[in-house]
Design an enzyme around this catalytic site. Structure first.
Site, mmCIF file in Angstrom:
data_model
loop_
_atom_site.group_PDB
_atom_site.id
_atom_site.type_symbol
_atom_site.label_atom_id
_atom_site.label_comp_id
_atom_site.label_asym_id
_atom_site.label_seq_id
_atom_site.Cartn_x
_atom_site.Cartn_y
_atom_site.Cartn_z
ATOM 1 N N CYS A 112 0.879 -1.188 0.000
ATOM 2 C CA CYS A 112 0.000 0.000 0.000
ATOM 3 C C CYS A 112 0.906 1.225 0.000
ATOM 4 O O CYS A 112 1.065 1.896 1.011
ATOM 5 C CB CYS A 112 -0.912 -0.002 1.220
ATOM 6 S SG CYS A 112 -1.814 -1.555 1.485
ATOM 7 N N ALA A 113 1.507 1.531 -1.138
ATOM 8 C CA ALA A 113 2.707 2.367 -1.178
ATOM 9 C C ALA A 113 2.485 3.866 -1.272
ATOM 10 O O ALA A 113 3.323 4.640 -0.793
ATOM 11 C CB ALA A 113 3.593 1.930 -2.347
ATOM 12 N N ALA A 114 1.436 4.322 -1.948
ATOM 13 C CA ALA A 114 1.297 5.757 -2.222
ATOM 14 C C ALA A 114 1.231 6.550 -0.909
ATOM 15 O O ALA A 114 0.639 6.082 0.070
ATOM 16 C CB ALA A 114 0.047 6.008 -3.051
ATOM 17 N N PRO A 115 1.876 7.732 -0.878
ATOM 18 C CA PRO A 115 2.525 8.450 -1.984
ATOM 19 C C PRO A 115 3.993 8.095 -2.210
ATOM 20 O O PRO A 115 4.663 8.749 -2.985
ATOM 21 C CB PRO A 115 2.390 9.903 -1.543
ATOM 22 C CG PRO A 115 2.474 9.847 -0.059
ATOM 23 C CD PRO A 115 1.762 8.580 0.333
ATOM 24 N N GLY A 116 4.495 7.081 -1.512
ATOM 25 C CA GLY A 116 5.842 6.598 -1.802
ATOM 26 C C GLY A 116 6.894 6.908 -0.762
ATOM 27 O O GLY A 116 8.079 6.634 -0.986
ATOM 28 N N GLY A 117 6.510 7.447 0.380
ATOM 29 C CA GLY A 117 7.495 7.788 1.394
ATOM 30 C C GLY A 117 8.276 6.594 1.898
ATOM 31 O O GLY A 117 9.512 6.630 1.979
ATOM 32 N N ASP B 296 -4.332 -4.286 -6.420
ATOM 33 C CA ASP B 296 -5.054 -4.447 -5.159
ATOM 34 C C ASP B 296 -4.201 -5.333 -4.265
ATOM 35 O O ASP B 296 -3.880 -6.474 -4.621
ATOM 36 C CB ASP B 296 -6.414 -5.091 -5.421
ATOM 37 C CG ASP B 296 -7.288 -5.165 -4.178
ATOM 38 O OD1 ASP B 296 -6.742 -5.223 -3.054
ATOM 39 O OD2 ASP B 296 -8.527 -5.173 -4.329
ATOM 40 N N ASP C 82 1.742 -1.428 4.946
ATOM 41 C CA ASP C 82 1.397 -0.218 5.703
ATOM 42 C C ASP C 82 -0.065 0.052 5.406
ATOM 43 O O ASP C 82 -0.411 0.741 4.450
ATOM 44 C CB ASP C 82 2.293 0.947 5.274
ATOM 45 C CG ASP C 82 2.017 2.205 6.073
ATOM 46 O OD1 ASP C 82 2.054 2.134 7.319
ATOM 47 O OD2 ASP C 82 1.762 3.255 5.466
ATOM 48 N N CYS D 56 -0.842 3.913 11.291
ATOM 49 C CA CYS D 56 -0.717 5.128 12.100
ATOM 50 C C CYS D 56 -1.936 5.246 12.996
ATOM 51 O O CYS D 56 -2.535 6.315 13.132
ATOM 52 C CB CYS D 56 -0.538 6.371 11.222
ATOM 53 S SG CYS D 56 -1.831 6.618 9.978
#
Length: 455
Positions: free
Chosen positions: A266-271, A317, A335, A388
């Site tokens: 679940c990568a976006a925005p890529g941090g 997905d 994440d 988070c």
């Protein structure tokens, strides 16, 4: 980009408040979009931001106070008049440096512009009554109704305060609510692919910023006085990424080796993807997945700015990863989407968007992502699950349920996390940690590390 004629900081704040409260926009996105339409000096930009965020943060308490003095229920008032009342009340109750006469006068002027003489008179009357009595507002007795007292005193929904009281008790819940209301520091991650911590500190100080090393994250810096990011040469050159310490610790928990194959589910925005690329020396392959195509563009943009080549954005997905990439990854990061209870100090609107039922629904989604993604991990590989959130049902509960359904996985110690706080050592040995804003001074993050047992 179309720039509109100059308007006051209060009117800009009102536009943000209206978009969030009446149209359901996210506060950070609404603020960026509204500010981009106007040319503001530094002081007006800061004031508009403070007014908008303070009003949104205290939404529930402001409505409670206003209802005491309005002849009409707020829900029956025109939407913009509702928002003007909230903006005025926020100045009267929460920003002491603003003179009451100025708060009332400017609110009435806005009511004239967005309403008529009658609504302007209503705004004037309600705010004058509130100003007269604001020091004598009767909050619930903390002994008789601790949840009601904390919810109104510190601007949190009652259901969330009740939940925290059951987890932490009164004193810690009060400290957590207070921490959520403090301005969040600007924390950045040094891009060690392009520079070093010491070099970036020197560059940022030349740009007029005050810089201190972060408490836990080795590449983290706490920055004050930098100004808009787009005006920073260091940012434009990709020398840093804005990312709180809690978020930075996730990549350190996974610890991917150079040359590895990593899947960020679940990568976006890529941090976290670009941080893992740093830790790998940009050697290897990181599949950065997201279910929304437009969010993949955020990953690409960040990779270009940071000079990262090992990250490959992938429309996917996360629940389908095991089917499409069986045993592909040496490392897997999940994440997961969550309620955001750990980042309330950064996102003033989040506290009012979620409900208990939503948290429970998210726990189901998180579990389904783990179950669908786990097949993409090689035997002997490592997986990190993070959120988070502060909610046990999204964190420990999901992991315990996952382990029961997945006997091929086991928890692995997190004692190697950098600068691990002493109060987290015991749970780190078990394989998970829960950072809390009021205890650790960073965003609230849950991190668990697991391995897929070779057979």
């Amino acid at each position: 980009m179309r720039f509109e004629s100059k308007v006051s900081a209060r009117e800009i704040a009102l536009q943000v408040i209206y978009r969030v409260m009446e149209e359901g926009a996210y506060a950070n996105i609404a603020l960026d979009e509204v500010l981009a339409r106007h040319t503001l000096n530094k002081e007006d930009r800061a004031l508009a931001t403070e007014l908008a965020y303070t009003t949104i943060k205290a939404w529930g308490t402001l409505d409670w106070a206003l209802e005491l003095y309005s002849r009409y229920p707020l829900k029956n008032l025109p939407p913009r008049i509702r928002c003007i009342l909230r903006l005025g009340a926020a100045q009267l109750m929460l920003i002491p440096r603003i003179p009451p006469w100025a708060a009332i006068y400017e609110s009435v002027e806005l009511a004239k512009k967005y309403g008529h003489r009658g609504t302007a008179s209503l705004v004037n009357a309600v705010l004058r009554k509130l100003d007269r009595d604001k020091g004598r507002l009767l909050y619930p007795d903390p002994q008789e109704d601790p949840a009601g007292y904390l919810a109104l005193k510190y601007f949190h929904p009652r259901w969330l305060v009740e939940k925290w009281l059951s987890l932490f008790g009164f004193q810690e819940t009060e400290a957590l609510c207070q921490a959520n209301n403090q301005p969040a520091p600007m924390v950045i991650r040094v891009n060690t692919l392009k520079t070093s911590v010491s070099q970036l500190i020197a560059l940022l100080e030349k740009e007029g910023a005050r810089v201190e090393p972060a408490r836990y994250a080795p590449e983290g810096l706490v920055v004050e006085g930098l100004g808009p990011l787009q005006d920073s040469p260091s940012f434009q050159q990709g020398l840093f990424y804005v990312q709180d310490e809690g978020s930075q610790l996730v990549a350190h928990a996974l610890k991917p080796r150079p040359g590895s194959v990593v899947i960020d589910a679940c990568a976006a925005p890529g941090g976290k993807s670009t941080h893992m690329a740093q830790l790998m020396g940009d050697e290897g392959t990181i599949l950065a997945c997201d279910i929304h195509f437009h969010r993949l563009e955020l990953i690409r943009e960040n990779c270009i700015r940071l000079g990262v080549n090992s990250v490959q954005p992938l429309l996917m997905d996360a629940r389908e990863l095991g089917k499409h990439y069986p045993e592909k990854a040496d490392y897997l990061l999940v994440d997961a989407p969550c309620s955001g209870q750990g980042i309330l100090r950064r996102r003033p609107d989040v506290r009012w968007r979620k409900e208990l039922a939503t948290t429970q629904e998210l726990a189901e989604l998180q579990f389904s992502i783990l179950m669908g993604a786990k097949g993409a991990l090689k035997k002997g590989g490592f997986m990190v699950y993070s959120t988070c959130s502060l909610a046990p049902e999204e964190n420990q509960g999901v992991i315990q349920r996952f382990l029961k359904a997945s006997p091929e996985f086991s928890l692995v110690s997190l004692e190697g996390l950098p600068n691990l706080p002493a109060d987290l050592l015991e749970e780190a040995r078990q394989g998970w940690v829960q950072y809390l804003p009021h205890r650790h001074g960073i965003d609230g993050f849950f991190i668990a590390r697991l391995t897929k047992i070779p057979k």
